[in-house]
Design an enzyme around this catalytic site. Structure first.
Site, mmCIF file in Angstrom:
data_model
loop_
_atom_site.group_PDB
_atom_site.id
_atom_site.type_symbol
_atom_site.label_atom_id
_atom_site.label_comp_id
_atom_site.label_asym_id
_atom_site.label_seq_id
_atom_site.Cartn_x
_atom_site.Cartn_y
_atom_site.Cartn_z
ATOM 1 N N GLN A 128 6.790 -42.306 27.677
ATOM 2 C CA GLN A 128 7.049 -40.843 28.150
ATOM 3 C C GLN A 128 7.145 -39.954 29.761
ATOM 4 O OE1 GLN A 128 2.949 -39.332 26.828
ATOM 5 N NE2 GLN A 128 3.509 -39.239 24.587
ATOM 6 N N GLY A 129 7.657 -38.805 29.755
ATOM 7 C CA GLY A 129 7.362 -37.990 30.934
ATOM 8 C C GLY A 129 7.012 -36.803 30.185
ATOM 9 N N TYR A 130 5.603 -36.970 30.215
ATOM 10 C CA TYR A 130 5.177 -35.784 29.909
ATOM 11 C C TYR A 130 3.924 -34.848 30.832
ATOM 12 C CZ TYR A 130 5.349 -36.159 24.243
ATOM 13 O OH TYR A 130 6.275 -36.290 23.176
ATOM 14 N N SER A 131 2.932 -35.420 30.970
ATOM 15 C CA SER A 131 2.403 -34.676 32.517
ATOM 16 C C SER A 131 3.379 -34.775 33.415
ATOM 17 C CB SER A 131 1.229 -35.673 33.140
ATOM 18 O OG SER A 131 0.338 -35.589 31.755
ATOM 19 N N SER A 163 3.620 -44.158 32.099
ATOM 20 C CA SER A 163 2.850 -45.592 31.804
ATOM 21 C C SER A 163 4.018 -46.305 31.513
ATOM 22 C CB SER A 163 1.762 -45.487 29.924
ATOM 23 O OG SER A 163 0.582 -44.535 31.098
ATOM 24 N N GLU A 246 -0.637 -42.095 13.903
ATOM 25 C CA GLU A 246 -1.251 -43.322 14.876
ATOM 26 C C GLU A 246 -2.187 -42.664 15.879
ATOM 27 O OE1 GLU A 246 2.370 -41.833 13.989
ATOM 28 O OE2 GLU A 246 3.574 -43.616 13.779
ATOM 29 N N ASN A 371 -11.100 -35.521 26.959
ATOM 30 C CA ASN A 371 -12.047 -34.916 25.910
ATOM 31 C C ASN A 371 -12.971 -33.081 25.830
ATOM 32 O OD1 ASN A 371 -12.184 -37.731 24.880
ATOM 33 N ND2 ASN A 371 -14.251 -38.174 25.510
ATOM 34 N N GLU A 372 -12.442 -32.871 27.207
ATOM 35 C CA GLU A 372 -12.664 -31.837 26.734
ATOM 36 C C GLU A 372 -11.522 -30.603 25.735
ATOM 37 O OE1 GLU A 372 -13.331 -33.412 29.121
ATOM 38 O OE2 GLU A 372 -15.242 -33.581 29.592
#
Lengths: 387, 383
Positions: A128-131, A163, A246, A371-372
């Site tokens: 996955q290429g997101y960040s 990842s 999911e 979490n923020e």
């Protein structure tokens, strides 16, 4: 795949379905890969992937016409529970969890025919290429860019924290295709072969010393318009649309409970139950974990009743990941000097891993929206506090 | 009843209690603080007519024979308006003990009067702070020709201000151990029985009951032996869980008040609810509230299934510990979120803080319950 099409697992009653899974996982999953304190590399998981695929049990969440099991939510939960119970490691599963459901919902018939069977067969392994280096929590600010030149797009930029990219044959990326509109409206969703000229990567060693994620570079990478999923500039909607049930799995108490067994073993070895201070901390944490189970159960019930999960599920992620970290910290603290060992500790033949839970529990509070960010979501959508 | 019917019935019950609670305000709570009974008998009578005093009472005694989950709905909704009347002390603690009595004549009188709102029994079982043990009893019952004489002292008796009498646990001097545990009915004007009161933080009062040569007749014996111990210990767990429902009710209202304040109070030209530090604090309170309600729901279904004693105690302790901590956190943080006004007598937040403190301490606070949990669920296994 033919096996999958012939069987409707939903017709089987829950208990016998559960027992079938349990018995087969127990028999077939390699013992040395159970309850590993890290993700599985592709080289380790390929055989298991193939085995699942042949059995027709690889894609529990996909519809049967695409080679999945087409499980109802209730059956899907049983599948997860039994996977966790058996200690099945996490494979490079982005194709199953993300690409498949996305293509099934947003892909063209051609894209579905081209990619889905190869995910099932294990020929394609996805990441996955997101960040991006400058777009973490603020994902919509991403700058990797796709520019139309002639009849194909040219992609430039870089993705990070990808990842298992070094195991992947393919990557799906969010890229900027319009810089003139509101950030979220100028993003598109592309599929790419990692072997396309101009794609390169650099593994990044994580804090635990494992190479699980990478930085991926795109240097004038050509992508055909047929690689675009959904319409141009619809990428943000597609990425957000994947937030289905999911997400429930991140809140499962199973993983922290696993680490709790280490704490239990340690306490017996070091006679910590004679120490009231320890018993206090241990009890509090044990009750936190059981209470996490209650909260998790509430969402599981919702899924079983086929009710949609709202943004309030963010609280499950926060509490689950926080509790896991607290547990990992108590494990180190209770180990006293052993709590500084770099590896699992050998107590007269009994191996107790004090440090792995510490590392494993760290990213949970960061990935998938820190979490923020989850607190921002709850504040805005549930508590409806002003901006 | 099917699950669907149960849900429909519970929704109706909730609607009815919510409607009733709308007619009760905090001004009434403040006024009742200065009265001798802390109970508005008119309100009590209405609650009796609605059947809420008999939720847990068998139908033969005029009750509705429903479950703890139903009682929780009533208690939770009424706790949002800080009902000062001793609903839980009477309709849960006393009612549960009485429902197990094998003294049919006395049981019939007391339970039917309890359900109709005409008798308020208080339960005097506790002698030591921080203990949930029911069978280490110092109060003595000595047999003599006409019956028994009771001597001893009970502390922390709730719902005692307007009580018509007391359910008192005693240890027979003739029969040591569990077999000698007895539960007596002692009407309030019995010679030798005296009551003194301590004022609690929420201005309600708990009693110390002293019995000196109190003569009780055989007909006043409610239950004895193992059955008495079992009934008391079950009633205590059930009460702890209903108190947790009250805590859930009051914490939800306190959080609502704080959120309303955060949306309207303006500083630095903006509502303070727009500041991320406060937003995240509010979210953490919300998470604790939801956690408490999830644990409460699980606990109710466990207790309603009448499991083994160990399972029941473990569940009750989990519920009381979580709900107590969540309520204390939320109400105390509500002071902080309100700023200086939150520290004033006029601000309703203080009423919630104080009630939370009192419900937290009664029937075992979080520490007491964690200790009990550790003893039965953790240390027992280790040993």
């Amino acid at each position: 795949m033919s096996a999958a099409l012939s069987v409707d697992w939903n017709e089987q009653d829950d208990e016998s379905f559960r027992l079938d899974l349990r018995e087969w996982f127990e028999r077939e999953f390699p013992v040395h890969l159970r309850f590993l304190p890290r993700r599985l590399r592709w080289s380790e998981s390929k055989d298991w992937w193939t085995k699942l695929s042949q059995k027709g049990w690889l894609a529990p969440n996909w519809p049967r016409e695409h080679g999945g099991m087409g499980l109802t939510p209730a059956k899907l939960i049983i599948y997860w529970e039994e996977s966790e119970r058996a200690g099945l490691g996490r494979m490079p599963d982005q194709g199953l969890t993300m690409v498949g459901p996305t293509l099934i919902r947003f892909g063209t018939p051609e894209q579905q025919a081209q990619f889905l069977p190869k995910i099932i067969s294990g020929e394609h392994v996805w990441c996955q290429g997101y960040s991006e280096p400058n777009s973490g929590s603020d994902l919509a600010s991403l700058r990797t860019e796709a520019v139309l030149q002639g009849d194909s797009y040219v992609i430039n930029g870089s993705k990070i924290w990808t990842s298992m990219a070094h195991d992947a044959t393919h990557i799906y990326v969010l890229v900027r295709t319009d810089k003139t509109v509101k950030q979220q409206r100028g993003i598109s969703f592309f599929l790419l072969d990692m072997k396309t000229p101009g794609v390169s990567l650099r593994p990044i060693r994580n804090i635990a010393g494992h190479e699980e994620f990478c930085q991926v570079f795109f240097d004038n990478v050509k992508a055909s318009t047929s690689n675009l999923v959904g319409r141009l500039n619809e990428g943000w909607t597609i990425a957000k649309g994947l937030m289905t049930f999911e997400r429930l799995s991140i809140g499962s108490p199973r993983r922290p409970l696993q680490a709790f067994e280490q704490l239990d073993a340690l306490a017996r070895k070091l006679n910590l139950f004679a120490d009231p201070g320890f018993v206090d901390c241990y009890t509090k944490l044990k009750m936190d974990l059981l209470d996490l189970g209650s909260l998790y159960g509430r969402y599981v019930d919702k899924v079983r009743r086929a009710e949609p999960l709202g943004p309030d599920i963010s609280m499950l992620k926060i509490f689950a990941t926080d509790t896991y970290q607290k547990l990992s910290e108590l494990l180190l603290e209770s180990g006293a000097e052993y709590g500084s060992y770099a590896e699992a500790v050998n107590f007269d033949g009994k191996i107790i891993d004090l440090i792995s839970p510490f590392y494993i529990s760290r990213p949970g509070t960061i990935y998938g929206g820190s979490n923020e960010i989850q607190r921002n979501i709850l504040s805005k959508y549930i508590l409806q506090l002003p901006n | 009843m099917s699950e669907l019917e149960i849900n429909e019935h519970r929704q109706m019950l909730l609607d009815s209690v919510t409607h009733f609670a709308r007619g009760l305000d905090l001004i009434r709570v403040r006024q009742l603080r200065d009265t001798a009974t802390e109970c508005d008998r008119a309100v009590w009578q209405q609650m009796a007519e609605l059947g809420w005093l008999g939720v847990l009472v068998p139908e033969a005694y005029g009750g509705m024979a429903l479950q703890l989950a139903d009682m929780a709905i009533v208690a939770q909704a009424l706790a949002r308006v800080l009902l000062p009347e001793p609903l839980t002390a009477v309709a849960v603690l006393a009612a549960s003990v009485l429902a197990q009595s094998n003294n049919e004549a006395l049981k019939k009188t007391l339970l039917t009067d309890l359900v109709s709102g005409h008798c308020l029994p208080a339960t005097a079982w506790q002698e030591q702070a921080g203990s949930l043990a029911v069978n280490s009893i110092g109060l003595q019952a000595t047999a003599f020709e006409g019956g028994f004489k009771l001597n001893g002292r009970k502390q922390f008796v709730m719902g005692a201000t307007g009580a018509d009498g007391f359910i008192v646990s005693a240890q027979s001097q003739q029969t040591p151990g569990v077999d000698g545990v007895q539960l007596w009915w002692v009407p309030k004007d019995t010679a030798g029985a005296s009551v003194s009161f301590e004022t609690l933080a929420d201005a309600r009062r708990c009693a110390t009951l002293s019995l000196k040569e109190v003569v009780v007749a055989k007909q006043q014996l409610l239950l004895s032996g193992q059955a008495a111990v079992d009934s008391l210990s079950r009633a205590i767990d059930h009460t702890a869980v209903i108190l947790s429902a009250e805590l859930c009710g009051l914490m939800s209202r306190a959080l609502e008040m704080s959120l309303e304040y955060m949306k309207t109070r303006v500083q630095f030209g903006k509502p303070i609810g727009s500041f991320q530090a406060l937003q995240h604090r509010a979210v953490d309170l919300y998470i604790q509230q939801e956690l408490a309600s999830a644990v409460l729901a699980d606990g109710l279904s466990i207790l309603d299934a009448e499991p083994t004693v160990q399972t029941r105690q473990a569940a009750a302790s989990r519920v009381k510990a979580r709900c107590t901590e969540a309520a204390l956190l939320i109400t105390r943080q509500s002071i902080q979120l309100h700023g200086a006004i939150g520290f004033t007598e006029d601000c309703d937040v203080g009423l919630y803080v104080k009630r939370a403190m009192c419900l937290a301490a009664w029937m075992g606070n979080a520490h007491t319950h964690r200790r009990r949990y550790a003893k039965t669920e953790i240390l027992r296994e280790v040993a």
